[in-house]
Design a protein around this motif. Sequence first.
Motif, PDB file in Angstrom:
ATOM      1  N   LEU A  34      42.703  27.483  63.336  1.00 20.71           N
ATOM      2  CA  LEU A  34      42.334  27.311  61.939  1.00 20.71           C
ATOM      3  C   LEU A  34      42.763  28.529  61.117  1.00 20.71           C
ATOM      4  O   LEU A  34      42.391  29.661  61.425  1.00 20.71           O
ATOM      5  CB  LEU A  34      40.818  27.108  61.816  1.00 20.71           C
ATOM      6  N   LYS A  35      43.544  28.275  60.042  1.00 21.66           N
ATOM      7  CA  LYS A  35      44.057  29.345  59.192  1.00 21.66           C
ATOM      8  C   LYS A  35      43.470  29.320  57.785  1.00 21.66           C
ATOM      9  O   LYS A  35      43.332  30.372  57.157  1.00 21.66           O
ATOM     10  CB  LYS A  35      45.588  29.258  59.095  1.00 21.66           C
ATOM     11  N   ILE A  36      43.153  28.128  57.273  1.00 21.34           N
ATOM     12  CA  ILE A  36      42.650  27.992  55.904  1.00 21.34           C
ATOM     13  C   ILE A  36      41.378  27.154  55.931  1.00 21.34           C
ATOM     14  O   ILE A  36      41.366  26.056  56.486  1.00 21.34           O
ATOM     15  CB  ILE A  36      43.704  27.319  54.993  1.00 21.34           C
ATOM     16  N   LEU A  37      40.308  27.685  55.318  1.00 20.45           N
ATOM     17  CA  LEU A  37      39.048  26.958  55.231  1.00 20.45           C
ATOM     18  C   LEU A  37      38.514  27.070  53.814  1.00 20.45           C
ATOM     19  O   LEU A  37      38.258  28.170  53.319  1.00 20.45           O
ATOM     20  CB  LEU A  37      38.033  27.544  56.220  1.00 20.45           C
ATOM     21  N   HIS A  38      38.371  25.909  53.136  1.00 17.76           N
ATOM     22  CA  HIS A  38      37.829  25.842  51.781  1.00 17.76           C
ATOM     23  C   HIS A  38      36.556  25.013  51.801  1.00 17.76           C
ATOM     24  O   HIS A  38      36.576  23.850  52.239  1.00 17.76           O
ATOM     25  CB  HIS A  38      38.829  25.214  50.814  1.00 17.76           C
TER      26      HIS A  38
ATOM     27  N   GLU B  44      42.467  32.609  55.301  1.00 19.50           N
ATOM     28  CA  GLU B  44      41.965  32.389  53.936  1.00 19.50           C
ATOM     29  C   GLU B  44      40.648  31.625  53.998  1.00 19.50           C
ATOM     30  O   GLU B  44      40.574  30.547  54.588  1.00 19.50           O
ATOM     31  CB  GLU B  44      42.997  31.600  53.130  1.00 19.50           C
ATOM     32  N   LEU B  45      39.605  32.187  53.367  1.00 21.75           N
ATOM     33  CA  LEU B  45      38.279  31.578  53.366  1.00 21.75           C
ATOM     34  C   LEU B  45      37.767  31.528  51.934  1.00 21.75           C
ATOM     35  O   LEU B  45      37.671  32.557  51.254  1.00 21.75           O
ATOM     36  CB  LEU B  45      37.329  32.400  54.244  1.00 21.75           C
ATOM     37  N   LEU B  46      37.457  30.311  51.461  1.00 21.31           N
ATOM     38  CA  LEU B  46      36.981  30.107  50.094  1.00 21.31           C
ATOM     39  C   LEU B  46      35.640  29.387  50.110  1.00 21.31           C
ATOM     40  O   LEU B  46      35.481  28.362  50.764  1.00 21.31           O
ATOM     41  CB  LEU B  46      37.993  29.265  49.300  1.00 21.31           C
ATOM     42  N   PHE B  47      34.670  29.951  49.379  1.00 21.41           N
ATOM     43  CA  PHE B  47      33.401  29.283  49.089  1.00 21.41           C
ATOM     44  C   PHE B  47      33.337  29.102  47.577  1.00 21.41           C
ATOM     45  O   PHE B  47      33.542  30.069  46.833  1.00 21.41           O
ATOM     46  CB  PHE B  47      32.210  30.125  49.543  1.00 21.41           C
ATOM     47  N   SER B  48      33.010  27.894  47.115  1.00 21.96           N
ATOM     48  CA  SER B  48      32.992  27.648  45.680  1.00 21.96           C
ATOM     49  C   SER B  48      31.859  26.693  45.312  1.00 21.96           C
ATOM     50  O   SER B  48      31.641  25.684  45.988  1.00 21.96           O
ATOM     51  CB  SER B  48      34.342  27.059  45.244  1.00 21.96           C
ATOM     52  N   ASP B  49      31.133  27.022  44.233  1.00 17.75           N
ATOM     53  CA  ASP B  49      30.099  26.136  43.680  1.00 17.75           C
ATOM     54  C   ASP B  49      29.075  25.705  44.722  1.00 17.75           C
ATOM     55  O   ASP B  49      28.714  24.528  44.803  1.00 17.75           O
ATOM     56  CB  ASP B  49      30.750  24.912  43.034  1.00 17.75           C
ATOM     57  N   MET B  50      28.600  26.648  45.500  1.00 19.47           N
ATOM     58  CA  MET B  50      27.531  26.363  46.471  1.00 19.47           C
ATOM     59  C   MET B  50      26.239  26.949  45.896  1.00 19.47           C
ATOM     60  O   MET B  50      25.838  28.066  46.222  1.00 19.47           O
ATOM     61  CB  MET B  50      27.909  26.930  47.835  1.00 19.47           C
TER      62      MET B  50
ATOM     63  N   ARG C 154      42.718  37.563  55.587  1.00 16.99           N
ATOM     64  CA  ARG C 154      43.418  38.318  54.564  1.00 16.99           C
ATOM     65  C   ARG C 154      42.862  38.064  53.167  1.00 16.99           C
ATOM     66  O   ARG C 154      43.102  38.839  52.266  1.00 16.99           O
ATOM     67  CB  ARG C 154      44.921  37.972  54.586  1.00 16.99           C
ATOM     68  N   ARG C 155      42.131  36.958  52.980  1.00 14.54           N
ATOM     69  CA  ARG C 155      41.591  36.643  51.654  1.00 14.54           C
ATOM     70  C   ARG C 155      40.226  35.968  51.792  1.00 14.54           C
ATOM     71  O   ARG C 155      40.088  34.950  52.464  1.00 14.54           O
ATOM     72  CB  ARG C 155      42.541  35.741  50.875  1.00 14.54           C
ATOM     73  N   LEU C 156      39.231  36.542  51.152  1.00 15.53           N
ATOM     74  CA  LEU C 156      37.895  35.959  51.064  1.00 15.53           C
ATOM     75  C   LEU C 156      37.569  35.790  49.595  1.00 15.53           C
ATOM     76  O   LEU C 156      37.569  36.753  48.833  1.00 15.53           O
ATOM     77  CB  LEU C 156      36.866  36.876  51.732  1.00 15.53           C
ATOM     78  N   GLN C 157      37.305  34.544  49.177  1.00 17.58           N
ATOM     79  CA  GLN C 157      37.016  34.267  47.768  1.00 17.58           C
ATOM     80  C   GLN C 157      35.702  33.512  47.658  1.00 17.58           C
ATOM     81  O   GLN C 157      35.485  32.514  48.347  1.00 17.58           O
ATOM     82  CB  GLN C 157      38.154  33.453  47.139  1.00 17.58           C
ATOM     83  N   ILE C 158      34.827  33.993  46.775  1.00 18.06           N
ATOM     84  CA  ILE C 158      33.522  33.368  46.552  1.00 18.06           C
ATOM     85  C   ILE C 158      33.361  33.143  45.060  1.00 18.06           C
ATOM     86  O   ILE C 158      33.295  34.100  44.277  1.00 18.06           O
ATOM     87  CB  ILE C 158      32.380  34.246  47.100  1.00 18.06           C
ATOM     88  N   ASP C 159      33.331  31.879  44.653  1.00 18.18           N
ATOM     89  CA  ASP C 159      33.246  31.507  43.238  1.00 18.18           C
ATOM     90  C   ASP C 159      31.928  30.786  42.959  1.00 18.18           C
ATOM     91  O   ASP C 159      31.598  29.792  43.622  1.00 18.18           O
ATOM     92  CB  ASP C 159      34.396  30.561  42.846  1.00 18.18           C
ATOM     93  N   ARG C 160      31.183  31.292  41.986  1.00 21.77           N
ATOM     94  CA  ARG C 160      30.009  30.602  41.447  1.00 21.77           C
ATOM     95  C   ARG C 160      28.999  30.207  42.532  1.00 21.77           C
ATOM     96  O   ARG C 160      28.524  29.083  42.563  1.00 21.77           O
ATOM     97  CB  ARG C 160      30.443  29.388  40.628  1.00 21.77           C
ATOM     98  N   CYS C 161      28.694  31.130  43.391  1.00 25.38           N
ATOM     99  CA  CYS C 161      27.612  30.957  44.375  1.00 25.38           C
ATOM    100  C   CYS C 161      26.484  31.873  43.911  1.00 25.38           C
ATOM    101  O   CYS C 161      26.259  32.958  44.465  1.00 25.38           O
ATOM    102  CB  CYS C 161      28.098  31.299  45.777  1.00 25.38           C
ATOM    103  N   HIS C 162      25.770  31.454  42.858  1.00 24.23           N
ATOM    104  CA  HIS C 162      24.939  32.346  42.061  1.00 24.23           C
ATOM    105  C   HIS C 162      23.732  32.912  42.804  1.00 24.23           C
ATOM    106  O   HIS C 162      23.223  33.966  42.437  1.00 24.23           O
ATOM    107  CB  HIS C 162      24.458  31.619  40.800  1.00 24.23           C
ATOM    108  N   LYS C 163      23.258  32.220  43.834  1.00 19.61           N
ATOM    109  CA  LYS C 163      22.056  32.687  44.529  1.00 19.61           C
ATOM    110  C   LYS C 163      22.359  33.564  45.733  1.00 19.61           C
ATOM    111  O   LYS C 163      21.444  34.105  46.340  1.00 19.61           O
ATOM    112  CB  LYS C 163      21.197  31.484  44.949  1.00 19.61           C
ATOM    113  N   LEU C 164      23.636  33.687  46.074  1.00 23.29           N
ATOM    114  CA  LEU C 164      24.003  34.528  47.207  1.00 23.29           C
ATOM    115  C   LEU C 164      23.950  35.994  46.789  1.00 23.29           C
ATOM    116  O   LEU C 164      24.587  36.403  45.832  1.00 23.29           O
ATOM    117  CB  LEU C 164      25.409  34.178  47.700  1.00 23.29           C
TER     118      LEU C 164
ATOM    119  N   VAL D  90      37.559  38.418  46.610  1.00 26.97           N
ATOM    120  CA  VAL D  90      37.456  37.987  45.213  1.00 26.97           C
ATOM    121  C   VAL D  90      36.059  37.418  44.987  1.00 26.97           C
ATOM    122  O   VAL D  90      35.664  36.455  45.650  1.00 26.97           O
ATOM    123  CB  VAL D  90      38.516  36.912  44.876  1.00 26.97           C
ATOM    124  N   LEU D  91      35.312  38.007  44.060  1.00 26.17           N
ATOM    125  CA  LEU D  91      33.980  37.516  43.719  1.00 26.17           C
ATOM    126  C   LEU D  91      33.968  37.102  42.262  1.00 26.17           C
ATOM    127  O   LEU D  91      34.208  37.926  41.368  1.00 26.17           O
ATOM    128  CB  LEU D  91      32.926  38.608  43.939  1.00 26.17           C
TER     129      LEU D  91
END
Length: 367
Positions: A156-160, A187-193, A213-223, A239-240
């Motif tokens: 596994l290389k990409i997980l969104h 690449e690991l992305l968490f979004s709108d959780m 190489r890339r960790l992105q967390i978008d709009r996970c307001h309670k974390l 990226v936060l």
Amino acid sequence: MRYLNINPEKVSTIIEIGKLRSLQELREFHVRKTKGYELGQLRDMRQLRGQLSIMNLDMAGSASDCRAAELDNKEHLSALHLYWGQLGRIDNDKHEEVLEALRPHCNLTELRIIGYMGTKSPSWLETSWLSNLEHIELEGCQSWEVLPPLGQLPFLKILHLKSLKLVKHICSGFYGGHRIAFPLLEELLFSDMGEWRQWSGVKASSQLFPCLRRLQIDRCHKLRGSLVLPTVLERLHVVLSDDVTWESYKKPHVVLSDDVIWESSETNDVPAILKLSIDNISLLTDCLPAECLASLYRLDVVYCSSLESFTDEQEKWLHRLSSLEELRFSDCDNLTRLPTDLSSLALLKTLHIEGCPKIDSQPEKGI
């Protein structure tokens, strides 16, 4: 017939497409409740290859009707996208039965599940059955509560993970039981959780994200609290984003800036490089584990309209960035003052200020 040259928008109108047993490419199959459009039409289409998207799975019949598709005999398929609509009353148990019955062939390398409203994972995602997966996206699965042990997938290389509204905790079960979790993930992305509150790591005896190489967390307001980063840090861009008004991919000149620094000759000898892009200054002092601060090479503060000046706590945090070489402020409309003392950042080479119209002076104690 191996190829059907027809407008993709009209493929869903072909009745009894299952009669085309030698067809090799079918981009979309639209499930309907009308005879001739049921999932069983896919049963004998064993030559299908490339990507297959199955739409309108909320219209699928019973579990046995779904098993009739025999997706696990489609050995040439590389990508499977499963889409549910949200028509009428949502039956969580029905969603779970349908997904369980749609087990793909173990050769699959890409899986997307969109709109699934079951509360749990199918058994075939709980095991290593899909050990060849390289790319997984789970999106809009708003009743899914516990994530499957995806860390056990060796390639596994990409997980969104997007809009998984009921996931509250990510803990040890997510990583699987192997000594190295997510061994090739890049690449690991968490979004709108929106309910995600806690993120736990692995035991000290295990390794985590060795290739990330890339960790992105978008709009996970309670974390809140420190992020879970690779056990051994090499080159990573974090990226936060907490801003609900923009998607990071629409801001390529800042958040998705190209990673030339990873390849530049002047950084080849640096053992660990960490880059952080952030648009919510309140997350700044808690997001990185203390042991990672000395590895932070570049800090981008972007689109942070709430930032006017830096608190004493934030100033002290900046002073701990002993390896910081680049500090960038972009489109911070209300920022009036830079950090008081940048001279403590002994290795700082670049200070970049763009779109910050209220800054009119240098730091009080110089640069």
